[in-house]
Design a protein around this motif. Structure first.
Motif, PDB file in Angstrom:
ATOM      1  N   UNK A  49       0.831  -1.209   0.000  1.00 24.31           N
ATOM      2  CA  UNK A  49       0.000   0.000   0.000  1.00 24.31           C
ATOM      3  C   UNK A  49       0.862   1.254   0.000  1.00 24.31           C
ATOM      4  N   UNK A  50       0.307   2.302  -0.541  1.00 29.17           N
ATOM      5  CA  UNK A  50       0.900   3.642  -0.473  1.00 29.17           C
ATOM      6  C   UNK A  50      -0.232   4.637  -0.346  1.00 29.17           C
ATOM      7  N   UNK A  51       0.083   5.778   0.261  1.00 30.53           N
ATOM      8  CA  UNK A  51      -0.885   6.864   0.349  1.00 30.53           C
ATOM      9  C   UNK A  51      -0.270   8.105  -0.260  1.00 30.53           C
ATOM     10  N   UNK A  52      -0.856   8.572  -1.334  1.00 29.23           N
ATOM     11  CA  UNK A  52      -0.411   9.799  -1.978  1.00 29.23           C
ATOM     12  C   UNK A  52      -1.160  10.985  -1.392  1.00 29.23           C
ATOM     13  N   UNK A  53      -0.450  12.101  -1.322  1.00 29.02           N
ATOM     14  CA  UNK A  53      -1.055  13.345  -0.869  1.00 29.02           C
ATOM     15  C   UNK A  53      -0.840  14.408  -1.927  1.00 29.02           C
ATOM     16  N   UNK A  54      -1.759  15.331  -1.984  1.00 25.74           N
ATOM     17  CA  UNK A  54      -1.639  16.473  -2.883  1.00 25.74           C
ATOM     18  C   UNK A  54      -2.045  17.709  -2.103  1.00 25.74           C
ATOM     19  N   UNK A  55      -1.070  18.538  -1.822  1.00 25.68           N
ATOM     20  CA  UNK A  55      -1.305  19.765  -1.065  1.00 25.68           C
ATOM     21  C   UNK A  55      -1.508  20.919  -2.032  1.00 25.68           C
ATOM     22  N   UNK A  56      -2.532  21.702  -1.792  1.00 26.38           N
ATOM     23  CA  UNK A  56      -2.871  22.813  -2.670  1.00 26.38           C
ATOM     24  C   UNK A  56      -2.682  24.140  -1.962  1.00 26.38           C
ATOM     25  N   UNK A  57      -2.239  25.116  -2.707  1.00 22.44           N
ATOM     26  CA  UNK A  57      -2.154  26.467  -2.175  1.00 22.44           C
ATOM     27  C   UNK A  57      -3.402  27.223  -2.578  1.00 22.44           C
ATOM     28  N   UNK A  58      -3.701  28.280  -1.890  1.00 27.63           N
ATOM     29  CA  UNK A  58      -4.833  29.098  -2.259  1.00 27.63           C
ATOM     30  C   UNK A  58      -6.060  28.820  -1.419  1.00 27.63           C
ATOM     31  N   UNK A  59      -6.795  29.875  -1.141  1.00 24.18           N
ATOM     32  CA  UNK A  59      -7.956  29.749  -0.271  1.00 24.18           C
ATOM     33  C   UNK A  59      -9.171  29.185  -0.976  1.00 24.18           C
ATOM     34  N   UNK A  60      -9.100  29.023  -2.304  1.00 21.72           N
ATOM     35  CA  UNK A  60     -10.268  28.554  -3.036  1.00 21.72           C
ATOM     36  C   UNK A  60     -10.249  27.054  -3.283  1.00 21.72           C
ATOM     37  N   UNK A  61      -9.333  26.331  -2.607  1.00 20.74           N
ATOM     38  CA  UNK A  61      -9.227  24.893  -2.832  1.00 20.74           C
ATOM     39  C   UNK A  61     -10.571  24.204  -2.673  1.00 20.74           C
ATOM     40  N   UNK A  62     -11.327  24.613  -1.701  1.00 20.07           N
ATOM     41  CA  UNK A  62     -12.561  23.924  -1.362  1.00 20.07           C
ATOM     42  C   UNK A  62     -13.633  23.955  -2.427  1.00 20.07           C
ATOM     43  N   UNK A  63     -13.495  24.794  -3.444  1.00 17.50           N
ATOM     44  CA  UNK A  63     -14.523  24.865  -4.472  1.00 17.50           C
ATOM     45  C   UNK A  63     -14.211  23.982  -5.666  1.00 17.50           C
ATOM     46  N   UNK A  64     -13.018  23.399  -5.685  1.00 19.44           N
ATOM     47  CA  UNK A  64     -12.591  22.642  -6.851  1.00 19.44           C
ATOM     48  C   UNK A  64     -12.815  21.147  -6.685  1.00 19.44           C
ATOM     49  N   UNK A  65     -13.294  20.528  -7.744  1.00 16.46           N
ATOM     50  CA  UNK A  65     -13.192  19.082  -7.796  1.00 16.46           C
ATOM     51  C   UNK A  65     -11.730  18.731  -8.028  1.00 16.46           C
ATOM     52  N   UNK A 110      -9.894  10.775  -1.228  1.00 16.41           N
ATOM     53  CA  UNK A 110     -10.554  11.535  -0.172  1.00 16.41           C
ATOM     54  C   UNK A 110      -9.936  12.928  -0.121  1.00 16.41           C
ATOM     55  N   UNK A 111     -10.539  13.807   0.656  1.00 17.87           N
ATOM     56  CA  UNK A 111     -10.011  15.166   0.744  1.00 17.87           C
ATOM     57  C   UNK A 111     -10.319  15.752   2.110  1.00 17.87           C
ATOM     58  N   UNK A 112      -9.458  16.669   2.535  1.00 19.26           N
ATOM     59  CA  UNK A 112      -9.661  17.456   3.745  1.00 19.26           C
ATOM     60  C   UNK A 112      -9.533  18.916   3.351  1.00 19.26           C
ATOM     61  N   UNK A 113     -10.660  19.553   3.129  1.00 19.12           N
ATOM     62  CA  UNK A 113     -10.635  20.932   2.650  1.00 19.12           C
ATOM     63  C   UNK A 113     -10.003  21.883   3.669  1.00 19.12           C
ATOM     64  N   UNK A 114     -10.142  21.568   4.936  1.00 20.24           N
ATOM     65  CA  UNK A 114      -9.545  22.421   5.959  1.00 20.24           C
ATOM     66  C   UNK A 114      -8.024  22.425   5.868  1.00 20.24           C
ATOM     67  N   UNK A 115      -7.469  21.360   5.295  1.00 20.41           N
ATOM     68  CA  UNK A 115      -6.017  21.252   5.132  1.00 20.41           C
ATOM     69  C   UNK A 115      -5.580  21.406   3.684  1.00 20.41           C
ATOM     70  N   UNK A 116      -6.518  21.765   2.817  1.00 14.79           N
ATOM     71  CA  UNK A 116      -6.198  21.949   1.395  1.00 14.79           C
ATOM     72  C   UNK A 116      -5.471  20.743   0.808  1.00 14.79           C
ATOM     73  N   UNK A 117      -5.936  19.567   1.141  1.00 15.63           N
ATOM     74  CA  UNK A 117      -5.234  18.362   0.739  1.00 15.63           C
ATOM     75  C   UNK A 117      -6.205  17.303   0.216  1.00 15.63           C
ATOM     76  N   UNK A 118      -5.773  16.626  -0.828  1.00 14.31           N
ATOM     77  CA  UNK A 118      -6.505  15.475  -1.341  1.00 14.31           C
ATOM     78  C   UNK A 118      -5.571  14.262  -1.261  1.00 14.31           C
ATOM     79  N   UNK A 119      -6.154  13.104  -1.005  1.00 16.25           N
ATOM     80  CA  UNK A 119      -5.380  11.899  -0.795  1.00 16.25           C
ATOM     81  C   UNK A 119      -5.793  10.806  -1.783  1.00 16.25           C
ATOM     82  N   UNK A 120      -4.876   9.890  -2.019  1.00 12.73           N
ATOM     83  CA  UNK A 120      -5.192   8.684  -2.772  1.00 12.73           C
ATOM     84  C   UNK A 120      -4.582   7.503  -2.004  1.00 12.73           C
TER      85      UNK A 120
END
Length: 120
Positions: free
Chosen positions: A16-32, A70-80
């Motif tokens: 198993x592996x868990x990928x993370x994707x950290x996003x900058x910007x306050x508008x992360x939560x509106x994006x798919x 999955x995603x955590x909008x409070x942390x601007x991060x999406x996971x796989x």
């Protein structure tokens, strides 16, 4: 939006592996958000996508029941989360934002990619 993918590496088949994707910007939560991958000599392909609020997810048939987005909008991060990995999962994995489902051209923002290598 700037995206930074991480978490790739070398793993044995079945691992198993868990990928993370950290996003900058306050508008992360509106994006798919989506994850895509590109194996050597092959075209980039869709892996998984998630709606802006996490309420809807989509998966490629090849990863269904093994991968979870999955995603955590409070942390601007999406996971796989990738389980039961197979050698054919070996690829550079990219996260992307602002698109529609599995449509690669629809995604406006792309991360730099993280390499996943699955040994047999």
């Amino acid at each position: 939006v700037q995206l930074q993918a991480s978490g790739g590496g070398l793993v044995q088949a079945g691992g198993s592996l868990r990928l993370s994707c950290a996003a900058s910007g306050r508008t992360f939560g509106i994006y798919s958000m989506g994850w895509f991958r590109q194996a050597p000599g092959k075209e980039r392909e869709f892996v998984a996508a998630i709606s802006w609020n996490g309420g809807t997810t989509y998966y490629a048939d090849s990863v269904k029941d093994r991968f979870t987005i999955s995603r955590e909008n409070a942390k601007n991060t999406v996971f796989l989360q990738m389980n039961s990995l197979k050698p054919e999962d070996t690829a550079v994995y990219y996260c992307a934002a602002g698109g529609l489902g599995k449509s690669i051209p629809s995604y406006a923002y792309w991360g730099q990619g993280t390499l996943v290598t699955v040994s047999s």
